[in-house]
Design a protein around this motif. Sequence first.
Motif, short mmCIF file in Angstrom:
data_model
loop_
_atom_site.label_atom_id
_atom_site.label_comp_id
_atom_site.label_asym_id
_atom_site.label_seq_id
_atom_site.Cartn_x
_atom_site.Cartn_y
_atom_site.Cartn_z
N ALA A 12 -19.36 14.84 -58.12
CA ALA A 12 -19.03 14.80 -59.54
C ALA A 12 -19.42 16.11 -60.21
CB ALA A 12 -19.73 13.62 -60.21
N TYR A 13 -18.51 16.62 -61.02
CA TYR A 13 -18.77 17.85 -61.77
C TYR A 13 -19.66 17.49 -62.96
CZ TYR A 13 -17.98 21.93 -64.71
OH TYR A 13 -18.15 23.04 -65.50
N PRO A 14 -20.87 18.07 -63.03
CA PRO A 14 -21.77 17.72 -64.13
C PRO A 14 -21.24 18.30 -65.45
CG PRO A 14 -22.69 19.50 -62.83
CD PRO A 14 -21.43 19.07 -62.13
N THR A 15 -21.23 17.47 -66.48
CA THR A 15 -20.73 17.92 -67.77
C THR A 15 -21.77 17.71 -68.85
OG1 THR A 15 -19.74 15.77 -68.20
CG2 THR A 15 -18.33 17.44 -67.19
N ARG A 16 -21.68 18.56 -69.85
CA ARG A 16 -22.48 18.39 -71.06
C ARG A 16 -21.68 17.48 -71.99
NH1 ARG A 16 -25.45 23.81 -72.50
NH2 ARG A 16 -25.00 23.10 -74.59
N GLY A 24 -12.28 14.12 -68.52
CA GLY A 24 -12.39 14.72 -67.20
C GLY A 24 -12.26 13.76 -66.05
N GLY A 25 -13.39 13.53 -65.38
CA GLY A 25 -13.35 12.84 -64.10
C GLY A 25 -13.09 13.85 -63.00
N PHE A 26 -13.73 15.03 -63.12
CA PHE A 26 -13.51 16.12 -62.19
C PHE A 26 -14.60 16.16 -61.15
CE2 PHE A 26 -11.69 18.39 -66.15
CZ PHE A 26 -10.52 17.66 -66.05
N PHE A 27 -14.25 16.71 -59.98
CA PHE A 27 -15.17 16.82 -58.86
C PHE A 27 -15.13 18.25 -58.33
CE2 PHE A 27 -13.82 12.49 -59.25
CZ PHE A 27 -14.99 11.77 -59.08
N THR A 57 -6.06 21.30 -68.96
CA THR A 57 -7.51 21.13 -69.07
C THR A 57 -8.16 21.23 -67.70
OG1 THR A 57 -7.33 19.80 -71.08
CG2 THR A 57 -9.34 19.53 -69.76
N LEU A 58 -7.54 20.61 -66.71
CA LEU A 58 -8.07 20.66 -65.35
C LEU A 58 -8.08 22.10 -64.83
CD1 LEU A 58 -9.08 19.39 -62.74
CD2 LEU A 58 -6.71 18.76 -62.22
N ALA A 59 -7.00 22.84 -65.06
CA ALA A 59 -6.95 24.24 -64.61
C ALA A 59 -8.03 25.06 -65.32
CB ALA A 59 -5.56 24.83 -64.87
N ASP A 60 -8.12 24.94 -66.65
CA ASP A 60 -9.09 25.71 -67.42
C ASP A 60 -10.52 25.38 -67.01
OD1 ASP A 60 -9.77 27.59 -69.43
OD2 ASP A 60 -10.01 26.00 -70.91
N THR A 61 -10.80 24.11 -66.83
CA THR A 61 -12.13 23.67 -66.40
C THR A 61 -12.44 24.19 -65.00
OG1 THR A 61 -11.97 21.71 -67.79
CG2 THR A 61 -13.62 21.66 -66.03
N SER A 62 -11.46 24.22 -64.15
CA SER A 62 -11.66 24.72 -62.79
C SER A 62 -12.06 26.18 -62.80
CB SER A 62 -10.38 24.54 -61.96
OG SER A 62 -10.06 23.17 -61.83
N VAL A 75 -23.59 29.50 -68.42
CA VAL A 75 -22.52 28.62 -68.92
C VAL A 75 -21.19 29.18 -68.42
CG1 VAL A 75 -23.73 27.82 -70.98
CG2 VAL A 75 -22.31 29.87 -71.10
N ALA A 76 -20.17 28.34 -68.47
CA ALA A 76 -18.84 28.78 -68.05
C ALA A 76 -18.34 29.89 -68.98
CB ALA A 76 -17.87 27.60 -68.08
#
Length: 141
Positions: A12-16, A24-27, A57-62, A75-76
């Motif tokens: 699981a990708y940790p999020t603030r 999300g729900g990203f890994f 959003t998935l691409a940007d978060t990646s 931070v990112a």
Amino acid sequence: MSDISPVEGFEAYPTRPGFIRHNGGFFLHCERPVIGARITEEHLNPLRIAHGGFLATLADTSFGAVLRRQYDLPVAPVTVNLNIDYLGAVREGDWVEVYVTVHKFGRTVINASCELKVGDRLALRAHGNFMVWTGEIPAVK
């Protein structure tokens, strides 16, 4: 919410608190510069395919997650621009993986691209420029 189980090798990708936690729900792959996600009903548009905004959003978060980990950033990085080509539909239940490639890590700007795939099928291609955050990092509320 639907089953969002990752495939082996992802955690699981940790999020603030904030946008990504609710959308999300990203890994994040444990070793490679790859983010994965399971497409659920909540990610679909009225045509029952993944909403373009979710895929963006998935691409940007990646980009942010991979750059942060690869360069040990606090931070990112901040997205300066993001260009996206949607190349194919993504459907409910699909496991998608976003493969990030860094082309240049400059003094002020990072240039990178990514490919979002369902198996071997390319569904999205993106590239962008990002800036390393040098300001104060706000406290989490």
